[in-house]
Design a protein around this motif. Structure first.
Motif, PDB file in Angstrom:
ATOM      1  N   THR A 278      -3.935   8.422   7.559  1.00 25.89           N
ATOM      2  CA  THR A 278      -3.861   6.966   7.462  1.00 25.89           C
ATOM      3  C   THR A 278      -4.667   6.450   6.270  1.00 25.89           C
ATOM      4  N   VAL A 279      -5.665   7.232   5.825  1.00 24.55           N
ATOM      5  CA  VAL A 279      -6.481   6.772   4.684  1.00 24.55           C
ATOM      6  C   VAL A 279      -5.634   6.669   3.416  1.00 24.55           C
ATOM      7  N   PRO A 280      -4.975   7.766   2.967  1.00 25.96           N
ATOM      8  CA  PRO A 280      -4.110   7.598   1.794  1.00 25.96           C
ATOM      9  C   PRO A 280      -2.942   6.648   2.041  1.00 25.96           C
ATOM     10  N   LEU A 281      -2.458   6.614   3.285  1.00 24.05           N
ATOM     11  CA  LEU A 281      -1.306   5.766   3.593  1.00 24.05           C
ATOM     12  C   LEU A 281      -1.626   4.288   3.371  1.00 24.05           C
ATOM     13  N   PHE A 282      -2.698   3.817   4.008  1.00 24.08           N
ATOM     14  CA  PHE A 282      -3.043   2.409   3.859  1.00 24.08           C
ATOM     15  C   PHE A 282      -3.686   2.140   2.499  1.00 24.08           C
ATOM     16  N   GLY A 283      -4.350   3.161   1.948  1.00 28.17           N
ATOM     17  CA  GLY A 283      -4.884   3.022   0.589  1.00 28.17           C
ATOM     18  C   GLY A 283      -3.763   2.759  -0.406  1.00 28.17           C
ATOM     19  N   ALA A 284      -2.634   3.445  -0.193  1.00 27.83           N
ATOM     20  CA  ALA A 284      -1.485   3.243  -1.079  1.00 27.83           C
ATOM     21  C   ALA A 284      -0.971   1.818  -0.960  1.00 27.83           C
ATOM     22  N   ALA A 285      -0.896   1.309   0.280  1.00 28.44           N
ATOM     23  CA  ALA A 285      -0.419  -0.072   0.461  1.00 28.44           C
ATOM     24  C   ALA A 285      -1.361  -1.050  -0.234  1.00 28.44           C
ATOM     25  N   ALA A 286      -2.677  -0.784  -0.139  1.00 29.73           N
ATOM     26  CA  ALA A 286      -3.643  -1.657  -0.798  1.00 29.73           C
ATOM     27  C   ALA A 286      -3.462  -1.615  -2.312  1.00 29.73           C
ATOM     28  N   LEU A 287      -3.209  -0.415  -2.847  1.00 29.52           N
ATOM     29  CA  LEU A 287      -3.004  -0.294  -4.298  1.00 29.52           C
ATOM     30  C   LEU A 287      -1.727  -1.018  -4.735  1.00 29.52           C
ATOM     31  N   TYR A 288      -0.695  -0.915  -3.890  1.00 30.34           N
ATOM     32  CA  TYR A 288       0.551  -1.652  -4.181  1.00 30.34           C
ATOM     33  C   TYR A 288       0.238  -3.139  -4.317  1.00 30.34           C
ATOM     34  N   ALA A 289      -0.514  -3.660  -3.325  1.00 31.09           N
ATOM     35  CA  ALA A 289      -0.806  -5.093  -3.339  1.00 31.09           C
ATOM     36  C   ALA A 289      -1.663  -5.466  -4.535  1.00 31.09           C
TER      37      ALA A 289
ATOM     38  N   LEU B 210       1.518   5.251 -10.522  1.00 27.54           N
ATOM     39  CA  LEU B 210       2.013   6.522  -9.974  1.00 27.54           C
ATOM     40  C   LEU B 210       1.113   7.028  -8.851  1.00 27.54           C
ATOM     41  N   VAL B 211      -0.192   6.766  -9.007  1.00 29.41           N
ATOM     42  CA  VAL B 211      -1.139   7.265  -8.017  1.00 29.41           C
ATOM     43  C   VAL B 211      -0.909   6.597  -6.657  1.00 29.41           C
ATOM     44  N   ALA B 212      -0.479   5.349  -6.657  1.00 23.64           N
ATOM     45  CA  ALA B 212      -0.192   4.668  -5.389  1.00 23.64           C
ATOM     46  C   ALA B 212       0.995   5.332  -4.693  1.00 23.64           C
ATOM     47  N   LYS B 213       1.995   5.683  -5.492  1.00 22.46           N
ATOM     48  CA  LYS B 213       3.169   6.343  -4.912  1.00 22.46           C
ATOM     49  C   LYS B 213       2.791   7.712  -4.357  1.00 22.46           C
ATOM     50  N   ALA B 214       1.945   8.430  -5.127  1.00 22.34           N
ATOM     51  CA  ALA B 214       1.529   9.760  -4.673  1.00 22.34           C
ATOM     52  C   ALA B 214       0.742   9.662  -3.368  1.00 22.34           C
ATOM     53  N   LEU B 215      -0.135   8.673  -3.269  1.00 25.81           N
ATOM     54  CA  LEU B 215      -0.913   8.491  -2.029  1.00 25.81           C
ATOM     55  C   LEU B 215       0.003   8.151  -0.861  1.00 25.81           C
ATOM     56  N   LEU B 216       1.012   7.335  -1.137  1.00 29.30           N
ATOM     57  CA  LEU B 216       1.957   6.966  -0.073  1.00 29.30           C
ATOM     58  C   LEU B 216       2.692   8.214   0.434  1.00 29.30           C
ATOM     59  N   VAL B 217       3.101   9.050  -0.519  1.00 30.57           N
ATOM     60  CA  VAL B 217       3.854  10.242  -0.118  1.00 30.57           C
ATOM     61  C   VAL B 217       2.972  11.187   0.690  1.00 30.57           C
ATOM     62  N   ILE B 218       1.727  11.395   0.243  1.00 31.65           N
ATOM     63  CA  ILE B 218       0.897  12.345   0.992  1.00 31.65           C
ATOM     64  C   ILE B 218       0.511  11.761   2.355  1.00 31.65           C
ATOM     65  N   GLY B 219       0.423  10.448   2.426  1.00 27.35           N
ATOM     66  CA  GLY B 219       0.179   9.820   3.721  1.00 27.35           C
ATOM     67  C   GLY B 219       1.332  10.070   4.679  1.00 27.35           C
TER      68      GLY B 219
END
Lengths: 148, 218
Positions: free
Chosen positions: B131-142, B163-172
């Motif tokens: 959930t850390v990379p998952l929600f971190g990715a959403a925060a980066l998107y915003a 790109l890093v936000a997308k990568a975090l979303l994928v690993i989440g």
């Protein structure tokens, strides 16, 4: 041959957690190297923080029953956004009037978590968040009763 | 709006969160709906263990309580999958994904077998930390684009998603139950009760298909 070794390593579920942790660590390091990420100034739901307010940092501003303007993505979908700026129980109101520390306890009573911005513009998020909590409690209680 | 996987045929508004039905999301939604209905109406399988070299065999009996709980979790998993398939909001997608992860844990954690519960525990740890990379990715998107709506991101007027936000979303999403972790799920599959366990697998597959669309947006 290498695939067989990899799948042999992966077939033990004890290896999954360290593997995932390593993948996360690598990615987090790559994230740090990829900094800075440019911050886009034109954000949804901008928030001004008034440190002197007893409701800080949850003070939405605005007197009751007047509509505060909220920068929403699709304002036409939330015509009532900003109409309600706080839900305080009498006890919370007493705390807010007498101390400067209600903001730290605001999650403990209605009106904290389900705040009006979430409620009016991002209501589905609130529903899913509480559903996740419900499912987590359901699993925990089922396991607890099974163990007993 | 080509990157949305087709032009949305119908958009449902929940305030700022749009739920859109494009040919791609409708297909995935119907798949999730069909399997949820199957999980509701079907009865759990009874595994039969046959001893080699003899006529002996044993049938595993599933108690009604366990069956009910696992069916509840399978239905919750199906609903979360359906939500994740059609939502048009990045943060909402991460929430539904987290819910799929926790319901998958619930489906297998109800089984009375130490081996299966060990696997469920390990998987639960992964789902929790993912959930850390998952929600971190959403925060980066915003933060990087100022918006979370996929329809707005697909228009191309906002800044590009890092790109890093997308990568975090994928690993989440990987952590919440995806392809590389099927090895761990195979351990879970020793759990009896076919329709419910298949729900874990199907929800992971659907989320994988959806995240492929999400990372191509913006």
């Amino acid at each position: 041959m290498i695939i067989r070794r990899i799948s042999h390593y992966l077939c033990r579920y004890e290896h999954i957690v360290p593997l995932f942790a390593a993948a996360c660590a690598v990615l987090f390091m790559a994230s740090v190297l990829a900094l800075p990420v440019t911050y886009h100034e034109d954000q949804l739901y901008p928030k001004a923080i008034d440190r002197q307010s007893p409701l800080d940092p949850y003070d939405r501003g605005g007197p009751p029953f007047t509509q505060v303007s909220i920068h929403a993505q699709y304002p036409e979908n939330s015509p009532t956004a900003g109409l309600v700026t706080s839900y305080l129980t009498p006890f919370s109101l007493f705390l807010a009037d007498t101390t400067l520390h209600l903001g730290t306890t605001i999650v403990a009573h209605p009106g904290g978590i389900i705040d009006e911005i979430l409620y009016n513009t991002r209501g589905l998020d609130t529903v899913v968040e509480t559903t996740i909590l419900l499912v987590a409690f359901a699993i925990a209680s089922f396991l607890y009763r099974k163990v007993r | 709006m080509g990157s949305l996987g087709g032009i949305p045929l119908y958009v449902l508004e929940f305030g700022d969160e749009l739920v859109y039905f494009s040919p791609y999301t409708i297909t995935l939604f119907l798949l999730a709906l069909t399997f949820t209905l199957l999980a509701i109406v079907s009865r759990p399988e009874r595994q039969v263990d046959v001893a080699f070299g003899g006529d002996a065999y044993t049938t595993k009996i599933i108690s009604v309580d366990e069956m009910r709980f696992r069916r509840f979790m399978a239905i919750a998993c199906g609903l979360a999958s359906m939500g994740a398939m059609v939502t048009g909001d990045v943060f909402n997608f991460t929430l539904f994904t987290a819910m799929v992860g926790i319901t998958n844990v619930g489906i297998v954690a109800a089984v009375k077998s130490p081996h299966v519960q060990d696997a469920a525990y390990q998987y639960g740890l992964v789902a929790l930390s993912a959930t850390v990379p998952l929600f971190g990715a959403a925060a980066l998107y915003a933060a990087a684009t100022g918006s979370l709506s996929m329809i707005e991101l697909a228009k191309g007027t906002l800044p590009a998603v890092p790109l890093v936000a997308k990568a975090l979303l994928v690993i989440g999403v990987v952590g919440e139950g995806m392809a590389p972790f099927y090895a761990a799920k195979a351990e879970m599959f020793r759990a009896p009760g076919a329709p419910y366990v298949i729900m874990c697998s199907l929800s992971s597959l659907l989320i994988f298909l959806r995240v492929a669309e999400v990372v191509m947006i913006g």
